[in-house]
Design a protein around this motif. Structure first.
Motif, PDB file in Angstrom:
ATOM      1  N   MET B 227       4.496 -12.268  -4.231  1.00 33.27           N
ATOM      2  CA  MET B 227       3.660 -12.702  -4.091  1.00 33.27           C
ATOM      3  C   MET B 227       2.169 -11.881  -4.147  1.00 33.27           C
ATOM      4  SD  MET B 227       4.725 -14.371  -0.829  1.00 33.27           S
ATOM      5  CE  MET B 227       3.605 -15.010  -0.032  1.00 33.27           C
ATOM      6  N   ARG B 228       1.202 -12.802  -4.684  1.00 33.32           N
ATOM      7  CA  ARG B 228      -0.330 -11.549  -4.192  1.00 33.32           C
ATOM      8  C   ARG B 228       0.449 -10.462  -5.001  1.00 33.32           C
ATOM      9  NH1 ARG B 228      -1.853 -11.150   1.591  1.00 33.32           N
ATOM     10  NH2 ARG B 228      -0.567 -12.332   2.182  1.00 33.32           N
ATOM     11  N   SER B 229       0.701 -10.943  -6.674  1.00 34.07           N
ATOM     12  CA  SER B 229       0.959  -9.875  -6.980  1.00 34.07           C
ATOM     13  C   SER B 229      -0.411  -8.370  -7.639  1.00 34.07           C
ATOM     14  CB  SER B 229       1.785 -10.075  -8.590  1.00 34.07           C
ATOM     15  OG  SER B 229       2.558 -10.177  -8.356  1.00 34.07           O
ATOM     16  N   GLU B 230      -1.255  -9.120  -7.858  1.00 34.49           N
ATOM     17  CA  GLU B 230      -2.966  -8.654  -8.176  1.00 34.49           C
ATOM     18  C   GLU B 230      -3.397  -7.762  -7.241  1.00 34.49           C
ATOM     19  OE1 GLU B 230      -1.774 -11.616  -7.072  1.00 34.49           O
ATOM     20  OE2 GLU B 230      -4.499 -12.422  -5.353  1.00 34.49           O
ATOM     21  N   ASP B 231      -2.989  -8.033  -5.970  1.00 35.41           N
ATOM     22  CA  ASP B 231      -3.204  -6.653  -4.931  1.00 35.41           C
ATOM     23  C   ASP B 231      -3.018  -5.936  -4.564  1.00 35.41           C
ATOM     24  OD1 ASP B 231      -4.358  -8.592  -3.374  1.00 35.41           O
ATOM     25  OD2 ASP B 231      -3.146  -8.529  -1.533  1.00 35.41           O
ATOM     26  N   ARG B 232      -3.506  -4.270  -4.727  1.00 33.98           N
ATOM     27  CA  ARG B 232      -3.279  -3.119  -5.490  1.00 33.98           C
ATOM     28  C   ARG B 232      -2.238  -2.196  -4.145  1.00 33.98           C
ATOM     29  NH1 ARG B 232      -6.092   1.818  -4.741  1.00 33.98           N
ATOM     30  NH2 ARG B 232      -4.082   3.466  -4.914  1.00 33.98           N
ATOM     31  N   PHE B 233      -1.927  -3.299  -2.451  1.00 35.10           N
ATOM     32  CA  PHE B 233      -0.896  -2.841  -1.514  1.00 35.10           C
ATOM     33  C   PHE B 233      -0.298  -3.901  -1.137  1.00 35.10           C
ATOM     34  CE2 PHE B 233      -5.162  -0.164  -0.988  1.00 35.10           C
ATOM     35  CZ  PHE B 233      -4.123   0.663  -1.270  1.00 35.10           C
ATOM     36  N   HIS B 234       1.117  -2.981  -0.432  1.00 34.01           N
ATOM     37  CA  HIS B 234       1.601  -4.460  -0.662  1.00 34.01           C
ATOM     38  C   HIS B 234       0.797  -5.135   1.001  1.00 34.01           C
ATOM     39  CE1 HIS B 234       6.462  -5.879   0.547  1.00 34.01           C
ATOM     40  NE2 HIS B 234       5.553  -5.781   1.589  1.00 34.01           N
ATOM     41  N   PRO B 235       1.535  -6.694   0.660  1.00 33.25           N
ATOM     42  CA  PRO B 235       0.885  -7.997   2.471  1.00 33.25           C
ATOM     43  C   PRO B 235       1.347  -7.076   3.191  1.00 33.25           C
ATOM     44  CG  PRO B 235       2.517  -9.153   0.072  1.00 33.25           C
ATOM     45  CD  PRO B 235       2.784  -7.373   0.145  1.00 33.25           C
ATOM     46  N   PRO B 236       0.189  -7.620   4.404  1.00 34.85           N
ATOM     47  CA  PRO B 236       0.023  -6.416   5.337  1.00 34.85           C
ATOM     48  C   PRO B 236       0.778  -7.597   6.458  1.00 34.85           C
ATOM     49  CG  PRO B 236      -1.960  -7.341   5.065  1.00 34.85           C
ATOM     50  CD  PRO B 236      -1.602  -7.996   3.953  1.00 34.85           C
TER      51      PRO B 236
END
Ligand SMILES: Cc1ncc(COP(=O)(O)O)c(C=O)c1O
Lengths: 109, 378
Positions: B227-236
């Motif tokens: 999920m949300r692969s474009e984010d640099r960080f792991h989902p919070p």
């Protein structure tokens, strides 16, 4: 005459007991048990569903086995473990004398 | 000769048919999105969380984190909450999956550790926990029940002590999940509960669970979530906050079926079945002069564990003889909890541990008692 075909370390929960398993190419017989007992104290439990024995050498080893299974569990002690293992191999691989008795004895012989 | 599995505390056997079928069924359908289980139809993850939340009285299923094992779950909390300068309270009853992560923190970053010990009945006193707390205590890590003695701990009282000091409590429920009711929502304070899926919950090995009370625990393992692969960080957000990598989907499918099964039969009934078998075992053993039941064994047998020694026999040898001569599987030694027998008369070099479960029948217990009787006087 049984042959020593493999030796593997057994995992033990207690790090001070270093156990190994010897795989043989034929099942352990009462005759082999008595041969191994020539160098140690034998305790034999023939009344168990699969007869169990243990042999305590005064200084070098403990052998545990079940008559009819091709495995022996051993623990080696002291500083001359390699020599003790060699001696065990010799005892196991010695051809059985044809007239050797295979008398069964009760536990704590 | 029939084989008898009396090592249910290590892993339950046999698994219910529906668990085996659920694992099988997962492999029969093509994964639409191999990374995370796909389209929902063949995705066991969300339904498994829901089942677990229902079982443990967790209001929001997002607080159920699915991991590869109880060991991972315990490490995650200890790693995140035990920082340099901190103090931890734990007990001598713990499994190495608690003791070792703490010992590593002690060795590597110099944290202070206090071990509390059980009383004569095998349980931890809330007063001992109270006395062990310090202003720098950042975590209390305790077992819900010992995997060596079966003693069930007074978790509500222990949680109250931790909560009053505002210290998070990490509870290891590996031996109680599926046998002793635990309602997470009723425990006061900030409580994390870790447990294995392959014991009383009847799932396959390879899935553990962590109940988290909030999304404040620092993230330690991060990576792909699908999920949300474009984010640099792991989902919070929970539960993905602590779940990275491809999950064990067939294992989770099996655990889901196991938890449903446990729900259907009822945790109380499952615990009562174990307690009844434990009583039968104890009654049989008490009349054998050569069997010594450990005093720390708890009267409440719901965990299904009976620890003992046999006069004249080394525990390991008893295990060997039971397995090789009688086809009965038990566990011997220190059971990965090396401090649990500390302080007992004679400082035993381990114990023989018989553990029963749903898959144990009355005649399994009787076969064991007959085998133990034949060790007398040898
Ligand atoms: C009390 C307790 N905690 C933790 C564990 C670790 O479980 P796992 O090996 O499945 O991670 C066990 C398993 O034996 C256990 O009995």
């Amino acid at each position: 005459m049984p042959r020593f075909v493999d030796l593997r370390e057994l995992e033990s929960c207690l790090s001070h007991s270093e156990a190994k398993e010897i795989a043989l190419d034929e099942p352990v017989s009462v005759e082999l048990m008595h041969r191994l007992a020539s160098e140690g104290r034998l305790q034999y439990f023939p009344h168990f569903p699969r007869p169990y024995f243990r042999i305590d050498h005064p200084t070098a080893w403990l052998i545990q086995g079940i008559i009819g299974t091709p495995r022996l569990r051993i623990q080696l002690f002291g500083d001359r473990r390699a020599a003790a293992l060699e001696r065990l191999r010799e005892l196991i691989e010695t051809p059985a004398p044809s007239d050797e008795t295979t008398k069964e004895s009760p536990c704590h012989t | 000769m029939r084989s008898v599995h009396l090592n249910q505390a290590a892993t339950s056997f046999p698994k219910p048919r529906e668990v085996v079928e659920a694992v099988h069924a997962w492999f029969d359908r093509p994964p639409v999105d191999a990374a995370r289980g796909g389209d929902g139809a063949n995705d066991p993850v969300a339904p498994c969380r829901k089942e677990l939340a229902g079982l443990l009285g967790v209001n929001d299923a997002a607080g159920i984190v699915l991991l590869p094992s109880a060991t991972h779950a315990l490490n995650l909390v200890i790693g995140a909450l035990v920082e340099p300068g901190c103090h931890v309270v734990t007990s001598t009853l713990e499994h190495n999956s608690v003791l070792r992560p703490i010992a590593h923190r002690e060795r590597d970053i110099g944290v202070a550790v206090t071990m509390i010990e059980p009383g004569a009945d095998g349980t931890l006193e809330p007063a001992s926990l109270q006395a062990a707390l310090r202003p720098s205590t950042s975590l209390v890590a305790l077992t819900h029940a010992s995997n060596v003695t079966g003693s069930i701990q007074p978790v509500e009282e222990l949680a109250e002590v931790a909560a009053a000091a505002s210290v998070p409590l990490l509870l290891d429920a590996s031996q109680t999940a599926g046998a002793v009711s635990l309602t997470h929502g009723r425990l006061p304070g900030r409580v994390f509960v870790a447990f294995a899926g392959h014991k009383g919950l009847m799932g396959p090995p390879g899935v553990g669970c962590l109940v988290v009370p909030d999304s404040m625990l620092p993230q330690t393992i991060v990576g792909g979530t699908g999920m949300r692969s474009e984010d640099r960080f792991h989902p919070p957000d929970l539960p993905l906050r602590h779940e990275a990598g491809t999950p064990n989907l067939p294992g989770i499918a099996g655990l889901r079926a196991g938890v449903r099964f446990v729900h259907r039969i009822g945790v109380e009934a499952l615990g009562a079945h174990r307690a009844w078998l434990v009583e039968r075992l104890r009654e049989g053993m008490r009349v054998m002069g050569h069997i010594r039941l450990f005093p720390l064994a708890h009267e409440d047998g719901r965990v299904g564990i009976v620890p003992f020694c046999v006069a004249g026999w080394d525990p390991d040898e008893v295990g060997l003889v039971l397995r090789e001569s009688f086809s009965i599987e038990v566990r011997t030694g220190l059971h990965c909890a090396p401090l649990a027998l500390r302080g007992l008369p004679g400082e035993p070099r381990g114990s023989v541990r018989v553990s029963v479960g749903l898959g144990t029948a009355e005649d399994d217990v009787d076969l064991l008692l007959a085998a133990l009787a034949s060790l007398e006087g040898c």
